[in-house]
Design a protein around this motif. Structure first.
Motif, PDB file in Angstrom:
ATOM      1  N   GLN A  82       0.795  -1.141  -0.028  1.00 39.78           N
ATOM      2  CA  GLN A  82      -0.049   0.000   0.115  1.00 39.78           C
ATOM      3  C   GLN A  82       0.883   1.231  -0.055  1.00 39.78           C
ATOM      4  O   GLN A  82       0.566   2.129  -0.839  1.00 39.78           O
ATOM      5  CB  GLN A  82      -0.738   0.009   1.382  1.00 39.78           C
ATOM      6  N   ASP A  83       1.917   1.243   0.851  1.00 39.62           N
ATOM      7  CA  ASP A  83       2.954   2.373   1.044  1.00 39.62           C
ATOM      8  C   ASP A  83       3.378   2.554  -0.358  1.00 39.62           C
ATOM      9  O   ASP A  83       3.796   4.023  -1.010  1.00 39.62           O
ATOM     10  CB  ASP A  83       3.990   2.324   1.873  1.00 39.62           C
ATOM     11  N   GLU A  84       3.823   1.544  -0.972  1.00 35.63           N
ATOM     12  CA  GLU A  84       4.764   1.815  -2.422  1.00 35.63           C
ATOM     13  C   GLU A  84       3.587   2.206  -3.339  1.00 35.63           C
ATOM     14  O   GLU A  84       4.017   3.122  -4.191  1.00 35.63           O
ATOM     15  CB  GLU A  84       5.204   0.307  -2.698  1.00 35.63           C
ATOM     16  N   LYS A  85       2.310   1.977  -3.371  1.00 34.41           N
ATOM     17  CA  LYS A  85       1.496   2.344  -4.515  1.00 34.41           C
ATOM     18  C   LYS A  85       1.186   3.640  -4.224  1.00 34.41           C
ATOM     19  O   LYS A  85       1.001   4.500  -5.252  1.00 34.41           O
ATOM     20  CB  LYS A  85       0.101   1.685  -4.331  1.00 34.41           C
ATOM     21  N   ILE A  86       1.242   4.139  -2.890  1.00 36.02           N
ATOM     22  CA  ILE A  86       1.086   5.833  -2.502  1.00 36.02           C
ATOM     23  C   ILE A  86       2.088   6.467  -3.290  1.00 36.02           C
ATOM     24  O   ILE A  86       2.085   7.736  -3.654  1.00 36.02           O
ATOM     25  CB  ILE A  86       0.868   6.031  -1.135  1.00 36.02           C
ATOM     26  N   ILE A  87       3.378   5.774  -2.757  1.00 35.99           N
ATOM     27  CA  ILE A  87       4.651   6.692  -3.195  1.00 35.99           C
ATOM     28  C   ILE A  87       4.791   6.721  -4.787  1.00 35.99           C
ATOM     29  O   ILE A  87       5.050   7.787  -5.287  1.00 35.99           O
ATOM     30  CB  ILE A  87       5.875   5.903  -2.918  1.00 35.99           C
ATOM     31  N   ASN A  88       4.416   5.744  -5.503  1.00 37.33           N
ATOM     32  CA  ASN A  88       4.395   5.854  -7.035  1.00 37.33           C
ATOM     33  C   ASN A  88       3.252   6.570  -7.491  1.00 37.33           C
ATOM     34  O   ASN A  88       3.661   7.288  -8.425  1.00 37.33           O
ATOM     35  CB  ASN A  88       4.002   4.196  -7.617  1.00 37.33           C
ATOM     36  N   LEU A  89       2.270   6.692  -6.936  1.00 37.61           N
ATOM     37  CA  LEU A  89       1.232   7.721  -7.343  1.00 37.61           C
ATOM     38  C   LEU A  89       1.640   9.260  -7.184  1.00 37.61           C
ATOM     39  O   LEU A  89       1.548   9.822  -8.021  1.00 37.61           O
ATOM     40  CB  LEU A  89      -0.152   7.444  -6.523  1.00 37.61           C
ATOM     41  N   ALA A  90       2.116   9.470  -6.121  1.00 37.58           N
ATOM     42  CA  ALA A  90       2.827  10.765  -5.812  1.00 37.58           C
ATOM     43  C   ALA A  90       3.923  11.248  -6.900  1.00 37.58           C
ATOM     44  O   ALA A  90       3.864  12.187  -7.234  1.00 37.58           O
ATOM     45  CB  ALA A  90       3.532  10.850  -4.467  1.00 37.58           C
ATOM     46  N   GLU A  91       4.859  10.266  -7.135  1.00 37.69           N
ATOM     47  CA  GLU A  91       5.823  10.523  -8.105  1.00 37.69           C
ATOM     48  C   GLU A  91       5.225  10.727  -9.556  1.00 37.69           C
ATOM     49  O   GLU A  91       5.828  11.761 -10.163  1.00 37.69           O
ATOM     50  CB  GLU A  91       6.713   9.224  -8.263  1.00 37.69           C
ATOM     51  N   LYS A  92       4.249   9.976  -9.620  1.00 38.40           N
ATOM     52  CA  LYS A  92       3.547  10.148 -11.070  1.00 38.40           C
ATOM     53  C   LYS A  92       2.897  11.425 -11.201  1.00 38.40           C
ATOM     54  O   LYS A  92       3.046  12.097 -11.952  1.00 38.40           O
ATOM     55  CB  LYS A  92       2.507   8.854 -11.376  1.00 38.40           C
ATOM     56  N   ILE A  93       2.398  12.086 -10.039  1.00 36.60           N
ATOM     57  CA  ILE A  93       1.556  13.403 -10.110  1.00 36.60           C
ATOM     58  C   ILE A  93       2.489  14.426 -10.014  1.00 36.60           C
ATOM     59  O   ILE A  93       2.502  15.141 -10.806  1.00 36.60           O
ATOM     60  CB  ILE A  93       0.604  13.559  -8.816  1.00 36.60           C
ATOM     61  N   LEU A  94       3.635  14.141  -9.415  1.00 39.40           N
ATOM     62  CA  LEU A  94       4.969  15.263  -9.636  1.00 39.40           C
ATOM     63  C   LEU A  94       5.375  15.295 -11.038  1.00 39.40           C
ATOM     64  O   LEU A  94       5.655  16.650 -11.498  1.00 39.40           O
ATOM     65  CB  LEU A  94       5.961  14.923  -8.610  1.00 39.40           C
ATOM     66  N   VAL A  95       5.585  14.095 -11.575  1.00 40.99           N
ATOM     67  CA  VAL A  95       6.211  14.061 -12.983  1.00 40.99           C
ATOM     68  C   VAL A  95       4.988  14.617 -13.828  1.00 40.99           C
ATOM     69  O   VAL A  95       5.420  15.687 -14.724  1.00 40.99           O
ATOM     70  CB  VAL A  95       6.403  12.606 -13.494  1.00 40.99           C
ATOM     71  N   ASP A  96       3.786  14.307 -13.825  1.00 40.47           N
ATOM     72  CA  ASP A  96       2.696  14.924 -14.499  1.00 40.47           C
ATOM     73  C   ASP A  96       2.720  16.516 -14.487  1.00 40.47           C
ATOM     74  O   ASP A  96       2.674  17.229 -15.556  1.00 40.47           O
ATOM     75  CB  ASP A  96       1.454  14.308 -14.328  1.00 40.47           C
ATOM     76  N   ASN A  97       2.663  17.000 -13.235  1.00 43.38           N
ATOM     77  CA  ASN A  97       2.846  18.200 -12.936  1.00 43.38           C
ATOM     78  C   ASN A  97       3.965  19.188 -13.555  1.00 43.38           C
ATOM     79  O   ASN A  97       3.780  20.117 -14.220  1.00 43.38           O
ATOM     80  CB  ASN A  97       2.691  18.582 -11.514  1.00 43.38           C
ATOM     81  N   LYS A  98       5.273  18.490 -13.711  1.00 45.47           N
ATOM     82  CA  LYS A  98       6.323  19.155 -14.201  1.00 45.47           C
ATOM     83  C   LYS A  98       6.110  19.215 -15.745  1.00 45.47           C
ATOM     84  O   LYS A  98       6.460  20.122 -16.395  1.00 45.47           O
ATOM     85  CB  LYS A  98       7.602  18.331 -13.907  1.00 45.47           C
ATOM     86  N   SER A  99       5.613  18.324 -16.369  1.00 45.53           N
ATOM     87  CA  SER A  99       5.200  18.110 -17.770  1.00 45.53           C
ATOM     88  C   SER A  99       4.429  19.242 -18.185  1.00 45.53           C
ATOM     89  O   SER A  99       4.419  19.839 -19.172  1.00 45.53           O
ATOM     90  CB  SER A  99       4.802  16.801 -18.108  1.00 45.53           C
TER      91      SER A  99
END
Length: 92
Positions: free
Chosen positions: A72-89
């Motif tokens: 569960q923690d790793e899913k949350i971390i991966n989602l947060a990373e994806k959101i950050l990458v998408d926002n930078k794009s």
């Protein structure tokens, strides 16, 4: 003595009593049984074992004690990373 200080002290005793290979798991289990969160466990272990936050985080995250929360923690971390990458794009 404050409750947190007692927990740190007990944790430190457990770390000294066990073989090094067993001591972290024993201490982490003790902390979870005392209803400390994963974050609180990281902070207490860091202080009790006199290790860095990164080492403490790794010990807690990969422990058998917190294994049930790892996925569960790793899913949350991966989602947060994806959101950050998408926002930078989007900023470009």
């Amino acid at each position: 003595m404050k409750a947190r200080d007692r927990i740190v002290s007990e944790c430190r005793k457990l770390l000294l009593e066990k073989k090094e290979s067993e001591s972290y798991e024993t201490a982490i289990s003790f902390l979870r049984k005392r209803n400390l969160s994963k974050t609180q466990s990281i902070m207490v272990l860091m202080e009790a074992a006199n290790i860095s936050m990164a080492q403490s985080k790794e010990c807690v995250h990969f422990s058998k004690t917190w294994q049930d929360m790892r996925e569960q923690d790793e899913k949350i971390i991966n989602l947060a990373e994806k959101i950050l990458v998408d926002n930078k794009s989007e900023e470009k």
